[in-house]
Design a protein around this motif. Structure first.
Motif, PDB file in Angstrom:
ATOM      1  N   LEU A 194       0.836  -1.211   0.000  1.00  0.00           N
ATOM      2  CA  LEU A 194       0.000   0.000   0.000  1.00  0.00           C
ATOM      3  C   LEU A 194       0.866   1.254   0.000  1.00  0.00           C
ATOM      4  O   LEU A 194       0.570   2.238  -0.696  1.00  0.00           O
ATOM      5  CB  LEU A 194      -0.916  -0.023   1.220  1.00  0.00           C
ATOM      6  CG  LEU A 194      -1.867   1.176   1.386  1.00  0.00           C
ATOM      7  CD1 LEU A 194      -2.831   1.263   0.207  1.00  0.00           C
ATOM      8  CD2 LEU A 194      -2.635   1.063   2.705  1.00  0.00           C
ATOM      9  N   TRP A 195       1.949   1.212   0.759  1.00  0.00           N
ATOM     10  CA  TRP A 195       2.881   2.340   0.815  1.00  0.00           C
ATOM     11  C   TRP A 195       3.528   2.563  -0.546  1.00  0.00           C
ATOM     12  O   TRP A 195       3.694   3.699  -0.995  1.00  0.00           O
ATOM     13  CB  TRP A 195       3.940   2.069   1.878  1.00  0.00           C
ATOM     14  CG  TRP A 195       4.851   3.223   2.160  1.00  0.00           C
ATOM     15  CD1 TRP A 195       4.644   4.539   1.846  1.00  0.00           C
ATOM     16  CD2 TRP A 195       6.119   3.173   2.818  1.00  0.00           C
ATOM     17  NE1 TRP A 195       5.694   5.314   2.262  1.00  0.00           N
ATOM     18  CE2 TRP A 195       6.611   4.499   2.870  1.00  0.00           C
ATOM     19  CE3 TRP A 195       6.870   2.149   3.371  1.00  0.00           C
ATOM     20  CZ2 TRP A 195       7.842   4.803   3.446  1.00  0.00           C
ATOM     21  CZ3 TRP A 195       8.091   2.459   3.961  1.00  0.00           C
ATOM     22  CH2 TRP A 195       8.569   3.772   3.990  1.00  0.00           C
ATOM     23  N   LEU A 196       3.880   1.471  -1.245  1.00  0.00           N
ATOM     24  CA  LEU A 196       4.502   1.581  -2.559  1.00  0.00           C
ATOM     25  C   LEU A 196       3.537   2.217  -3.564  1.00  0.00           C
ATOM     26  O   LEU A 196       3.935   3.084  -4.362  1.00  0.00           O
ATOM     27  CB  LEU A 196       4.936   0.206  -3.053  1.00  0.00           C
ATOM     28  CG  LEU A 196       5.533   0.146  -4.467  1.00  0.00           C
ATOM     29  CD1 LEU A 196       6.792   1.014  -4.562  1.00  0.00           C
ATOM     30  CD2 LEU A 196       5.853  -1.296  -4.839  1.00  0.00           C
ATOM     31  N   VAL A 197       2.257   1.791  -3.529  1.00  0.00           N
ATOM     32  CA  VAL A 197       1.265   2.374  -4.434  1.00  0.00           C
ATOM     33  C   VAL A 197       1.111   3.871  -4.163  1.00  0.00           C
ATOM     34  O   VAL A 197       1.072   4.689  -5.094  1.00  0.00           O
ATOM     35  CB  VAL A 197      -0.083   1.644  -4.289  1.00  0.00           C
ATOM     36  CG1 VAL A 197      -1.172   2.383  -5.057  1.00  0.00           C
ATOM     37  CG2 VAL A 197       0.027   0.209  -4.774  1.00  0.00           C
ATOM     38  N   THR A 198       1.037   4.252  -2.898  1.00  0.00           N
ATOM     39  CA  THR A 198       0.929   5.668  -2.530  1.00  0.00           C
ATOM     40  C   THR A 198       2.138   6.458  -3.006  1.00  0.00           C
ATOM     41  O   THR A 198       2.017   7.572  -3.539  1.00  0.00           O
ATOM     42  CB  THR A 198       0.792   5.817  -1.004  1.00  0.00           C
ATOM     43  OG1 THR A 198      -0.311   5.030  -0.549  1.00  0.00           O
ATOM     44  CG2 THR A 198       0.561   7.265  -0.616  1.00  0.00           C
ATOM     45  N   TYR A 199       3.314   5.861  -2.851  1.00  0.00           N
ATOM     46  CA  TYR A 199       4.554   6.512  -3.284  1.00  0.00           C
ATOM     47  C   TYR A 199       4.569   6.727  -4.796  1.00  0.00           C
ATOM     48  O   TYR A 199       4.874   7.824  -5.281  1.00  0.00           O
ATOM     49  CB  TYR A 199       5.746   5.663  -2.844  1.00  0.00           C
ATOM     50  CG  TYR A 199       7.077   6.104  -3.400  1.00  0.00           C
ATOM     51  CD1 TYR A 199       7.742   7.202  -2.866  1.00  0.00           C
ATOM     52  CD2 TYR A 199       7.684   5.403  -4.450  1.00  0.00           C
ATOM     53  CE1 TYR A 199       8.969   7.600  -3.365  1.00  0.00           C
ATOM     54  CE2 TYR A 199       8.910   5.799  -4.946  1.00  0.00           C
ATOM     55  CZ  TYR A 199       9.547   6.898  -4.410  1.00  0.00           C
ATOM     56  OH  TYR A 199      10.756   7.295  -4.906  1.00  0.00           O
ATOM     57  N   VAL A 200       4.208   5.693  -5.564  1.00  0.00           N
ATOM     58  CA  VAL A 200       4.209   5.785  -7.028  1.00  0.00           C
ATOM     59  C   VAL A 200       3.198   6.822  -7.505  1.00  0.00           C
ATOM     60  O   VAL A 200       3.480   7.628  -8.404  1.00  0.00           O
ATOM     61  CB  VAL A 200       3.926   4.405  -7.655  1.00  0.00           C
ATOM     62  CG1 VAL A 200       3.710   4.536  -9.154  1.00  0.00           C
ATOM     63  CG2 VAL A 200       5.076   3.448  -7.366  1.00  0.00           C
ATOM     64  N   VAL A 201       2.008   6.828  -6.894  1.00  0.00           N
ATOM     65  CA  VAL A 201       0.968   7.790  -7.295  1.00  0.00           C
ATOM     66  C   VAL A 201       1.429   9.213  -7.023  1.00  0.00           C
ATOM     67  O   VAL A 201       1.268  10.117  -7.875  1.00  0.00           O
ATOM     68  CB  VAL A 201      -0.350   7.491  -6.561  1.00  0.00           C
ATOM     69  CG1 VAL A 201      -1.349   8.633  -6.777  1.00  0.00           C
ATOM     70  CG2 VAL A 201      -0.946   6.181  -7.049  1.00  0.00           C
ATOM     71  N   SER A 207       5.514  14.537 -10.868  1.00  0.00           N
ATOM     72  CA  SER A 207       6.256  14.567 -12.138  1.00  0.00           C
ATOM     73  C   SER A 207       5.415  15.157 -13.262  1.00  0.00           C
ATOM     74  O   SER A 207       5.888  15.986 -14.043  1.00  0.00           O
ATOM     75  CB  SER A 207       6.711  13.158 -12.508  1.00  0.00           C
ATOM     76  OG  SER A 207       7.544  12.615 -11.503  1.00  0.00           O
ATOM     77  N   VAL A 208       4.143  14.731 -13.341  1.00  0.00           N
ATOM     78  CA  VAL A 208       3.253  15.253 -14.385  1.00  0.00           C
ATOM     79  C   VAL A 208       3.038  16.753 -14.199  1.00  0.00           C
ATOM     80  O   VAL A 208       3.046  17.534 -15.165  1.00  0.00           O
ATOM     81  CB  VAL A 208       1.906  14.502 -14.365  1.00  0.00           C
ATOM     82  CG1 VAL A 208       0.886  15.200 -15.261  1.00  0.00           C
ATOM     83  CG2 VAL A 208       2.098  13.067 -14.811  1.00  0.00           C
ATOM     84  N   ASP A 209       2.873  17.186 -12.947  1.00  0.00           N
ATOM     85  CA  ASP A 209       2.665  18.609 -12.675  1.00  0.00           C
ATOM     86  C   ASP A 209       3.888  19.430 -13.063  1.00  0.00           C
ATOM     87  O   ASP A 209       3.754  20.510 -13.666  1.00  0.00           O
ATOM     88  CB  ASP A 209       2.344  18.794 -11.190  1.00  0.00           C
ATOM     89  CG  ASP A 209       2.043  20.240 -10.835  1.00  0.00           C
ATOM     90  OD1 ASP A 209       1.060  20.789 -11.363  1.00  0.00           O
ATOM     91  OD2 ASP A 209       2.794  20.833 -10.028  1.00  0.00           O
TER      92      ASP A 209
END
Length: 221
Positions: A194-201, A207-209
């Motif tokens: 769950l932490w990894l998913v939060t980190y990637v998001v 990055s997109v911003d």
């Protein structure tokens, strides 16, 4: 009696720097490579030095820029101090629970790297803050005019502390991720995922911003 006192005029020579009007952007600062434009964007929020050079033409605008940069560097020092303290605790103590062994070689090496990068971030951000507190706009103009290496060192003094903090934070995060996924506890692995998913998001959103703002600033030139 004849008055021998003669009339006189007092001539005051003003500082030639104060008499000078707004100086145009030097020719050396017009020609910038792609890497330099990216560095300008990361340091100043613009892919060129036009706006920053204009801010050096008045004391009020320069003070605004200096206050903003000092605030960013102060936040960087705070973040580096927190990372230094946390990494130091993890490096100097063992795991209190058997299913979260961060003293294995790879996580421990990453924690040690996080500790060292946080120390470097504190040193670089502290020295950059001292430099900005004791500089003035005339000295800054003279430093930027030659272009080339002088502009590069100027921009790196702003960006480098932030880079070191980011690298230190990522080393710490990857150490925790490796430790979590290597755990024998199912709950620990699930929380780590769950932490990894939060980190990637979050990294993807940031990055997109940043890319969108950079593209927008290029179109507005």
């Amino acid at each position: 009696m004849t008055d021998l006192r003669l009339p006189f005029k007092l001539y005051v020579t003003a500082d030639p720097r104060a008499l000078a009007g707004e100086q145009p952007l030097p020719e050396a600062l017009h020609r910038t490579s792609l890497s330099m434009r990216v560095l300008c964007f990361l340091a100043l929020g613009r892919p060129d030095l036009d706006d920053h050079w204009k801010s050096l033409q008045s004391e009020q605008a320069f003070e605004t820029v200096r206050s903003k940069l000092c605030s960013i560097l102060a936040s960087t020092v705070t973040a580096a101090s927190v990372l230094l303290a946390i990494s130091g605790v993890f490096v100097s103590t063992g795991s209190p629970v058997p299913y979260f062994g961060y003293t294995s070689p790879v996580p421990y090496c990453l924690l040690l790297m996080s500790l060292m990068l946080a120390m470097i971030a504190m040193l670089t951000s502290g020295s950059s803050m001292i430099r900005w507190l004791h500089t003035d706009r005339y000295w800054t103009q003279e430093q930027l005019k030659p272009g080339g290496y002088f502009v590069l060192s100027y921009l790196l003094s702003i960006v480098t502390p932030i880079f070191f903090v980011a690298w230190s934070l990522n080393c710490f995060i990857f150490a925790m991720l490796i430790t979590g996924f290597s755990s024998r506890s199912t709950i620990c692995r699930a929380v780590t995922a769950l932490w990894l998913v939060t980190y990637v998001v979050n990294v993807g959103t940031i990055s997109v911003d940043v890319i969108w703002k950079y593209a927008k600033s290029l179109r507005s030139r």
